[in-house]
Every structure is written in C-alpha cells, then in structure tokens.
Design a protein around this motif. Structure first.
Motif, mmCIF file in Angstrom:
data_model
loop_
_atom_site.group_PDB
_atom_site.id
_atom_site.type_symbol
_atom_site.label_atom_id
_atom_site.label_comp_id
_atom_site.label_asym_id
_atom_site.label_seq_id
_atom_site.Cartn_x
_atom_site.Cartn_y
_atom_site.Cartn_z
ATOM 1 N N HIS A 1 0.162 7.004 -0.609
ATOM 2 C CA HIS A 1 0.665 6.535 0.688
ATOM 3 C C HIS A 1 -0.400 6.535 1.771
ATOM 4 O O HIS A 1 -0.454 5.629 2.599
ATOM 5 C CB HIS A 1 1.839 7.406 1.152
ATOM 6 C CG HIS A 1 3.081 7.164 0.392
ATOM 7 N ND1 HIS A 1 4.191 6.619 0.945
ATOM 8 C CD2 HIS A 1 3.399 7.384 -0.908
ATOM 9 C CE1 HIS A 1 5.145 6.508 0.038
ATOM 10 N NE2 HIS A 1 4.678 6.971 -1.095
ATOM 11 N N VAL B 1 1.278 3.390 -8.805
ATOM 12 C CA VAL B 1 0.674 2.623 -7.721
ATOM 13 C C VAL B 1 -0.838 2.829 -7.758
ATOM 14 O O VAL B 1 -1.340 3.792 -8.338
ATOM 15 C CB VAL B 1 1.248 3.027 -6.341
ATOM 16 C CG1 VAL B 1 2.719 2.650 -6.245
ATOM 17 C CG2 VAL B 1 1.059 4.496 -6.062
ATOM 18 N N SER C 1 -2.808 12.513 -4.613
ATOM 19 C CA SER C 1 -2.611 12.334 -3.180
ATOM 20 C C SER C 1 -3.086 13.555 -2.421
ATOM 21 O O SER C 1 -3.002 14.674 -2.910
ATOM 22 C CB SER C 1 -1.123 12.088 -2.901
ATOM 23 O OG SER C 1 -0.871 11.989 -1.517
ATOM 24 N N ASN D 1 1.872 9.096 -8.896
ATOM 25 C CA ASN D 1 2.985 9.213 -7.964
ATOM 26 C C ASN D 1 2.576 10.159 -6.844
ATOM 27 O O ASN D 1 2.521 11.368 -7.041
ATOM 28 C CB ASN D 1 4.232 9.743 -8.676
ATOM 29 C CG ASN D 1 5.395 9.914 -7.728
ATOM 30 O OD1 ASN D 1 5.466 9.279 -6.689
ATOM 31 N ND2 ASN D 1 6.323 10.787 -8.084
ATOM 32 N N ASP E 1 10.331 5.200 -7.139
ATOM 33 C CA ASP E 1 9.930 3.828 -6.810
ATOM 34 C C ASP E 1 8.442 3.710 -6.502
ATOM 35 O O ASP E 1 7.922 2.612 -6.359
ATOM 36 C CB ASP E 1 10.752 3.292 -5.638
ATOM 37 C CG ASP E 1 10.548 4.079 -4.361
ATOM 38 O OD1 ASP E 1 10.257 5.289 -4.444
ATOM 39 O OD2 ASP E 1 10.685 3.492 -3.284
ATOM 40 N N ASP E 2 7.752 4.833 -6.411
ATOM 41 C CA ASP E 2 6.342 4.791 -6.044
ATOM 42 C C ASP E 2 5.407 5.252 -7.161
ATOM 43 O O ASP E 2 4.282 5.656 -6.892
ATOM 44 C CB ASP E 2 6.089 5.649 -4.803
ATOM 45 C CG ASP E 2 6.685 5.033 -3.560
ATOM 46 O OD1 ASP E 2 6.656 3.802 -3.452
ATOM 47 O OD2 ASP E 2 7.182 5.787 -2.710
ATOM 48 N N ASP F 1 4.297 10.444 -4.117
ATOM 49 C CA ASP F 1 5.502 10.632 -3.310
ATOM 50 C C ASP F 1 6.387 11.719 -3.914
ATOM 51 O O ASP F 1 7.580 11.720 -3.725
ATOM 52 C CB ASP F 1 6.265 9.301 -3.236
ATOM 53 C CG ASP F 1 7.150 9.216 -2.012
ATOM 54 O OD1 ASP F 1 6.954 10.001 -1.071
ATOM 55 O OD2 ASP F 1 8.038 8.362 -2.006
#
Length: 158
Positions: free
Chosen positions: A46, A42, A63, A12, A38-39, A14
């Motif tokens: 992003h 993945v 990230s 995640n 919702d992220d 986000d």
C-alpha cells in the motif's frame, strides 16, 4: 512470525489490519482468523515500493506499513528469527501443496461461474472477462508465480 512470512510469500501487505486473533481454548494459544484477501499477489504494498524501501530496506518483508514489520526489519535478532520462520513456511508450502490449493480454489469458484445471475453481473466487477477458461488461466498464473517466488526466496535464504 509465521503469519508475516506467509503474507510475504503471497505479497499481501494488508494483513496487519485485516486479521482477528483469538485464544484457542484447547491449546491455549493464539489462532488467526484471516479475512479480506483482495490485496494479495500485488506488485507493491500500500505504501508503495519507495516508502517500503525507506522503512525496511532490503529485508524479506513485504510491507513496511506496520510497526511490527519495522521492528523486525531493524532488530537483527528478530529478523533472524523471522527468516527461520520464513524458511519453514517456504519448505512447507511445496509446489504440490500449491497445486492442491489452486485446484480446490477452482472447484469452489466453478459453480459461481456456471450461475447465469452471477456471471451476467460481471460487468460491475474489476475483472470483466469472467469465464472458466480465464479462471483456469489466472489460477495457473498464480500457481507459477508462487512457485517462482518460493524457489527464489529459498535460494536467497541458502
């Protein structure tokens, strides 16, 4: 550090802008109110894998969008502290616990899948094939994926 480690495990990226902190008056420490998942799970954050690799390299952070992640990645002391927290998270979230979470998730979603008014509108959703069978399959895939991530990261940290 624990929060960042958990979000690394569930992929995640986000989490930094979709979280609220509050001071718990009983323990006089910050607590977290997460929201908007919702992220998770993945394949890339992003900013994309290329940009992520530029900002934080091969570090065990999902990230490089957040200045805190970048600071941790570039400071040897902070990164070592982070890895200690990551290992604790991975050791805490055992497959047995993941299984319970997956089963509880299914139990929470089950009534919605039985509700005609909800399921009849699934064509508006990104997941147009909503059925209990597909939900079971999807949750099982998530369980297996998280178990694989956990195992690989623990092996890497050893």
């Amino acid at each position: 550090m624990t929060w960042i480690a958990f979000n690394f495990l569930v992929h995640n990226g986000d989490y930094s802008d979709e979280v609220f902190f509050y001071v718990d008056p009983e323990i006089e420490r910050f607590r977290i109110i997460p929201w908007d998942y919702d992220d998770i799970l993945v394949t890339a954050p992003h900013e994309g894998l290329k940009q992520r690799n530029v900002t934080i390299g091969d570090k065990l952070l999902f990230s490089g969008e957040d200045i805190l992640d970048i600071a941790i990645a570039h400071d040897p002391f902070l990164y070592q502290v982070y890895k200690t927290h990551l290992k604790e998270v991975l050791e805490t979230i055992k497959p047995e616990l993941l299984k319970v979470v997956i089963e509880e998730t299914f139990a929470e979603l089950y009534p919605y899948y039985l509700d005609y008014h909800i399921i009849s509108n699934v064509h508006y959703d990104a997941y147009k094939d909503a059925s209990l069978e597909n939900l079971k399959s999807y949750l099982n895939q998530i369980y297996l994926l998280l178990c694989d991530y956990r195992k690989a990261y623990l092996e890497y940290l050893e």
